[in-house]
Design an enzyme around this catalytic site. Structure first.
Site, short mmCIF file in Angstrom:
data_model
loop_
_atom_site.label_atom_id
_atom_site.label_comp_id
_atom_site.label_asym_id
_atom_site.label_seq_id
_atom_site.Cartn_x
_atom_site.Cartn_y
_atom_site.Cartn_z
N CYS A 140 -42.24 88.33 14.84
CA CYS A 140 -41.62 88.64 13.56
C CYS A 140 -40.50 87.67 13.21
O CYS A 140 -39.73 87.90 12.29
CB CYS A 140 -41.12 90.08 13.53
N HIS B 144 -28.56 84.97 8.45
CA HIS B 144 -29.23 86.07 7.76
C HIS B 144 -29.24 85.88 6.26
O HIS B 144 -30.13 86.39 5.57
CB HIS B 144 -28.68 87.41 8.22
C1 PEP Z 1 -35.34 87.26 15.28
O1 PEP Z 1 -34.32 87.14 15.97
O2 PEP Z 1 -36.28 86.45 15.31
C2 PEP Z 1 -35.49 88.41 14.37
C3 PEP Z 1 -36.62 88.63 13.76
O3 PEP Z 1 -34.40 89.18 14.16
P1 PEP Z 1 -33.14 88.78 13.27
O4 PEP Z 1 -33.49 87.53 12.52
O5 PEP Z 1 -32.85 89.91 12.38
O6 PEP Z 1 -32.07 88.57 14.28
#
Ligand code: PEP
Ligand code: MG
Length: 757
Positions: free
Chosen positions: A677, A365
């Site tokens: 996303c 993240h």
């Molecule tokens: C994903 O897992 O692709 C997502 C968009 O969520 P995160 O990156 O916050 O886990």
């Protein structure tokens, strides 16, 4: 392996780790290993990749005059053979082996038996560790396994010692540059000085200094004492349940030392004599440590360790305050063990040019945040010598994942040229930002942004058709307790109001994995497979209901919300979550005395199991959004945060491409709205493939909107499909990437391909 041997091994590894200079580290290694294994000779050779040979770097048993001089080619002699085979070689009589190479200067005529093991770090042979003896007998299995264990443990430590050593050399000969390889976390180039964030300092690292203001310095010291006291109290309370009384007593000892006026008084005396608080502390601590260490009584001798530990803790708080008070005037590259959201938030955006960390990987993240903010990042440099980086000139290449410390003039010049090229391209991209997203033949698409920090939406620069993913856990992460319903309501209204008339998809709390709330720690062996996302919130309806009430209230006011659940594994979870949503909705309608429709509801497709349940999902929700970051992690069984396996994490892996394609096909079949996303949509190359699969809604980090629109506007739908078809016929991510680069180049997108990518 006998316990005492394990202990010896650990001591050797620790000793190497603590040595400042590489030469000392290696000398310590060979002397201690020779002694531990009771043999006659131990030597270590390190690889010099440019020169194509190993150099004898330290020995206890061979001629000292050959250290640094004796070299042996990568394909020569027994040392070369160990490196080539990447496995141990154990010989009773080395001289009789066909690969034995006689090097007169090392003087090993008397040594017959030979055991060599490779030292391998991140798949590369870093060097060879050998033991030798006169007796012409093979070393035992036990000895062999010891040397193998030692080499394996040493690899990372040696790589770090090597980087530290190179850096020490770099400061004495200004010309030498050190290049470190990490994982490309966020694209772009940064040239600035390194700012090292909160390293746990050691007494030996403190540079003597003086203060300018006596009262301020005394206050700084007293504050550090106070904070340390509180810290120890908290620690002792937290550990109180799990530790024995006698271990806990150590905290009482610490408190007593802190309360004892003789130490604090002595420090203050030094401060009054003009020493900085750090200098004063180090002088007093070293004095006490020396006195305790010289005592005969074993118990009292141990107190030296306590004083050191405590002094380092005090030092940490002293320096932390110094950090907090720092106003960043110069642009900088943030360097840290691990980059957190609050660290990013504490440095003004216009001063933060780049991010470097020891831990993390391209889809952690921290990397996602960096990309969202458009800040270049290199993560996962395991051998980064943090303490040696502060204040150095650095160049960070977020395309290739390389970090140059004290770069040479030639490298600086080359990067200045690349930076110019990049800003010209950026101007081109910006022109496309406000244009509607479409392919060259006019196929309209929808481009959304992923957000989470207020800054993402405040400064994103426009050009999006809404928010495709709002990560609600990020506002939770920068609080010190669960935010109230009212606070959440305000936060959500702010976001919804910023996109009037456009859809804003908010995801319910997705904590766990690498996203921790400071006030709700979750400790698990396997956090990414554990209590994460919807799994956690279903177990805590009190938290979930508050969040949904806040969301629904915001929707009632603004009318443009869509709700999405993360980490759904089965339909039962989804039904349970929907039940809670209906409960919150009913309560709210009662309170408001008014009926209002629920917002559209969706789930994220990120657990591979959902690929096989889409028909049932279609009956339950209005839309799905593919979280390709987690889908890739779970499909490939590769921790997205772990730099060691970062080379396996690849969204172009045929399995991932086929999964994404299958989701698109199934959703069309079941008439289920779908979008994506995950970070793949932010990459022009990924966006092209997704569009070809039929994804019409792409949600991406705000920094890449212009770039993606620019790329899509240059290719027709049939060219996208042509690229996808070729990719789906290839069997590895590397060949797929190479093929896609060739195609992109031929479609006029060559500027997006960077050397080293
Ligand atoms: C994903 O897992 O692709 C997502 C968009 O969520 P995160 O990156 O916050 O886990
Ligand atoms: Mg996810």
């Amino acid at each position: 392996m006998p316990i005492n041997m394990l202990h010896t091994l650990r001591q050797i590894v620790q000793g190497v780790n603590q040595s400042e200079a590489l030469d000392d580290a290696l000398q310590f290694l060979v002397t201690q290993t020779k002694q531990a294994l009771e043999t006659q000779c131990c030597s270590v050779y390190l690889a010099n990749v440019e020169a194509g040979h190993f150099t004898l770097m330290a020995t206890d048993g061979l001629a000292q005059s050959s250290v640094g001089n004796a070299v042996i080619g990568f394909h020569e002699g027994l040392i070369g053979l160990v490196g080539e085979r990447e496995e141990p070689i154990n010989l009773a009589n080395a001289h009789q082996h066909p690969r034995f190479k006689f090097i007169p200067q090392v003087e090993e005529e008397q040594l017959n038996a030979f055991l060599g093991t490779p030292i391998i770090h991140q798949g590369r042979v870093l060097g060879v560790l050998t033991i030798q003896q006169a007796d012409a007998r093979q070393f035992s299995e036990q000895e062999e396994s010891l040397l193998v264990t030692l080499s394996a443990q040493l690899a990372g430590v040696l790589a770090a010692a090597k980087a530290r050593g190179q850096l020490t050399a770099a400061s004495s000969h200004q010309r030498s540059m050190v290049v470190l390889q990490g994982v490309a976390g966020s694209p772009g180039i940064a040239v600035a000085q390194a700012w090292v964030e909160r390293v746990a300092v050691e007494l030996e690292d403190v540079v003597e200094g003086q203060h300018q203001d006596l009262d301020a310095e005394l206050e700084r010291w007293q504050n550090a004492v106070l904070q340390t006291r509180e810290y120890i109290e908290r620690l002792s309370l937290r550990l109180g349940e799990s530790l024995d009384r006698d271990v806990l007593a150590i905290f009482d000892v610490y408190q007593n030392i802190l309360n004892d006026n003789s130490i604090s008084g002595a420090v203050e005396q030094h401060i009054r004599a003009n020493a900085s608080a750090e200098t004063a502390l180090v002088r007093v601590a070293k004095d006490y440590i020396g006195q305790f260490a010289a005592m005969k009584d074993a118990y009292l001798r141990e107190r030296a360790t306590d004083i050191r530990d405590l002094a380092q803790r005090l030092l940490y708080f002293l320096q932390q305050r110094a950090h907090e008070l720092t106003e960043h005037e110069q642009p900088l590259v943030l360097v840290a063990e691990e980059v957190t959201a609050s660290m990013l938030a504490s440095i003004p955006r216009d001063k933060l040019l780049g991010i470097v960390s020891v831990r993390g990987s391209s889809n952690s993240h921290a990397a996602i945040l960096a990309r969202a903010l458009g800040i270049p990042a290199v993560l996962g440099i395991a051998d980064l010598p943090l303490k040696k980086c502060a204040g150095r000139d650095v160049i960070l290449d977020g395309y290739s994942g390389r970090l140059y410390l004290s770069p040479s003039a030639a490298v600086k010049e080359e990067y200045a040229r690349l930076l110019r090229q990049e800003s010209e391209l950026q101007i081109e991209f910006e022109k496309n930002r406000e244009l509607p997203a479409a392919t060259a033949d006019g196929r309209r698409l929808s481009v959304m942004i992923n957000a989470g920090l207020a800054a993402d939406t405040e400064h994103y620069g426009g050009g999006a058709d809404g928010v495709g993913l709002f990560r609600t856990e990020i506002p939770f992460m920068i609080q010190d307790k669960f935010p109230s319903e009212e606070f959440q309501f305000q936060t959500y209204c702010n976001i919804l109001n910023r996109f009037p008339g456009q859809p804003v998809t908010m995801r319910t709390l997705d904590v766990g994995g690498d996203k921790a709330l400071p006030y709700f720690p979750i400790r698990e062996e396997n956090p990414f497979l554990g209590w994460r996302g919807l799994r956690m919130t279903l177990d805590h309806p009190e938290i979930f209901l508050v969040q949904m009430r806040a969301m629904l209230k915001a929707h009632h006011k603004c009318r443009n919300l869509r709700i999405m659940f993360p980490m759904v594994t089965n339909i039962a979870e989804l039904e349970q979550a929907k039940k809670l949503l209906r409960k919150a909705h009913a309560e709210l309608q009662d309170e408001l005395g008014e009926h209002f429709a629920l917002p559209p509801l969706g789930i994220m497709i990120e657990v591979p199991a959902m690929l096989y349940q889409l028909r049932a999902v279609a009956d339950q929700v209005d839309f799905v959004s593919v979280g390709s970051n987690d889908l890739t992690q779970y499909l490939l069984a590769v921790d997205r945060n772990n730099a060691r396996v970062a080379n396996l994490y690849d969204e172009l892996n045929p399995a991932v491409l086929n999964a994404l394609n299958s989701i698109a096909q199934q959703c069309r079949q079941y008439q289920l709205n779908f979008s994506i996303c995950g970070e793949l949509a932010s990459d022009p190359l990924g966006a092209i493939l997704l569009v070809a699969m039929g994804y019409k809604v792409l949600s991406m980090n705000a920094a890449n909107i212009g770039r993606v629109k620019w790329a899509l506007a240059k290719v027709s739908m049939s060219q996208c499909q042509h690229m996808l078809q070729k990719a789906l016929n290839l069997s590895s991510a590397d060949t797929i990437r190479r093929q896609l680069y060739v195609d992109m180049d031929s479609f006029g997108l060559g500027a997006l391909i960077r050397p080293g990518q």
